[in-house]
Design an enzyme around this catalytic site. Structure first.
Site, PDB file in Angstrom:
ATOM      1  CE  LYS B  50      20.011  19.909  -3.031  1.00  0.00           C
ATOM      2  NZ  LYS B  50      19.507  18.924  -2.033  1.00  0.00           N
ATOM      3  CD  GLN B  94      16.682  18.480   0.195  1.00  0.00           C
ATOM      4  OE1 GLN B  94      17.076  18.522  -0.959  1.00  0.00           O
ATOM      5  NE2 GLN B  94      17.438  18.845   1.221  1.00  0.00           N
ATOM      6  CG  ASP B 117      22.536  13.487  -1.828  1.00  0.00           C
ATOM      7  OD1 ASP B 117      23.245  14.476  -2.118  1.00  0.00           O
ATOM      8  OD2 ASP B 117      21.387  13.584  -1.362  1.00  0.00           O
TER       9      ASP B 117
END
Lengths: 289, 289
Positions: B50, B94, B117
């Site tokens: 990422k 994460q 997200d």
């Protein structure tokens, strides 16, 4: 087997009435505010029925009636007043609203802890994530789950087919069934060969507003058929989305119209008002299913 | 037809890089913060990828690495710091987190306007209500929609079958397809006779983490097959949930593993970071699909 929502709701009402009396004895008086704008005849009846049911169970009920020209800003102010009122546990704005008012904005204005209809994005998100917290759920699908449970119809591993994907019934219905372990198919106006899907359903939920859309030939023998429709046939008679007279010979279990899903919806609204009151007062709650 | 996620993501990256440069020239510099707690090897790779992608596109990228004993309170404080930092547009924690940290609590702590997200209940609720506002969506399913659109595969009226009903892939995938007009079936670990369902799919999405769960015989000839799996076979080779070598002769279109869904996920994360930056800065946005 006829799934008798009227009898079940009467039975649940007896329990709720006792529970409300107990809560009041310990200083907690569940209170519901219903706001209605304009003069839609069906909405008037729904609101009247909710008020009557609340009174019957000992739940405090306030109906706020406003004219059709009530502005969005005025409605937001009225909601805010009840958001700030700690004695109020549930706020319901009767839909549909007049066209000059943005329904999404109004729904989001209701304090999520008082969102007794379960329509807020936050409550809907928790439902679709199968959250373990408490959250209110749209009353019609939640009432259907209560009915299935009462009749010992366990969706786990069953194929549930939903006809009609509205935000109020179809979509949350599918989420509840998925959370309960069912395989879930959503069908709707764009679905090709609808009958091929409905015939595979162990549990068939029909919520389209189209009178007698589902015939006996569309139903798998032995299936559970839940009819959310409240339609008028050509003679003005109240009928469902399912051709009950023929479907009942094929289905294993079926809800009549009226007397099936309808009474469960109002009873669920009362259950959720009591639940929100208990949550607000930090009392013990049964886990959500 | 091979659905080449790698080539498509490269193409989209070129556009995004140009867009980021344009935005920066007008004073808006998209910025993403990724927080990782502990040393899960797969998570380390994802976070590294990422970061590399963001840098490549000109997106500012901050990686916050913390040891496995970082407390929930400390993590909440770190999130709050970035919630309050107007220069930051996306915050991603994460997953998975160490067991002593409540993931749901952490996800809800991220400012919904920076929830890149799309995991917050509010964003999920908007997705499942097909809201017309802007909201971020879980990157893997959104990336799949981008891929379908690029290859002119229109879900409208098609039967989409989802295998695996996780909150991160399966459930939001079904909602996106439903919003795009597909008939949608959710199948999962409790589904009986899975093959009977998958064989009816015009669009089959598989996200189970079980190597080669879906064989050629489970696929309707001509179907679009999307494989979200990233599994290891008995020889340690990276494979998908679909038996690609045989399935490709039956499917009409299929994603390879690797090089299918994977690259689209990271590219979508970058797209959403840019979108959130534009929303925060009140710039024009393409309507959500």
């Amino acid at each position: 087997m006829i799934l008798d929502g009227k009898a079940l709701s009467n039975q649940l009402d007896v329990n709720m009435k006792a529970e409300v009396a107990e809560l009041k004895a310990t200083g907690l008086s569940p209170k519901l505010v219903v706001i209605i704008v304009g003069h839609d005849p069906a909405s008037q009846i729904y609101v009247h029925n909710k008020h009557r049911k609340a009174i019957k169970l000992g739940i405090e009920s306030i109906i706020e009636r406003r004219e059709a020209d009530f502005t969005e800003a005025e409605l937001l102010q009225l909601i805010d007043q009840y958001n700030c009122d700690d004695s109020v546990h549930g706020i319901l704005v009767q839909l549909p609203l007049p066209k000059h008012i943005d329904e999404g904005k109004i729904i989001r204005a209701i304090d999520v802890h008082k969102d007794v209809d379960g329509f807020s994005p936050e409550s809907v998100g928790k439902l679709f994530n199968n959250s373990h917290e408490h959250y209110p759920v749209s009353c019609t699908p939640k009432g259907i789950m209560t009915m299935l449970s009462h009749y010992h119809i366990d969706p786990k591993g069953q194929h549930a087919v939903i006809v009609g994907d509205s935000n109020i019934v179809g979509r949350p219905m599918g989420a509840l069934l998925l959370n309960a372990g069912a395989t879930v198919t959503y069908t709707h106006i764009l679905t090709e060969n609808l009958s091929a899907h409905t015939k595979t359903a162990d549990i068939l939920i029909v919520a389209t507003g189209v009178a007698h859309l589902i015939k006996a030939a569309d139903i798998k023998p032995g299936a559970t058929v839940i009819d959310v429709g409240m339609d008028r046939d050509e003679n003005g008679k109240l009928v469902g989305d399912v051709d009950y007279d023929h479907a009942k010979d094929v289905a294993g279990a079926i809800t009549p119209v009226p007397g099936g899903v309808g009474p469960m919806t109002i009873t669920t609204l009362m259950q959720q008002t009591i639940e929100l009151a208990k949550v607000a007062d930090h009392r013990t709650l049964q886990p959500v299913r």
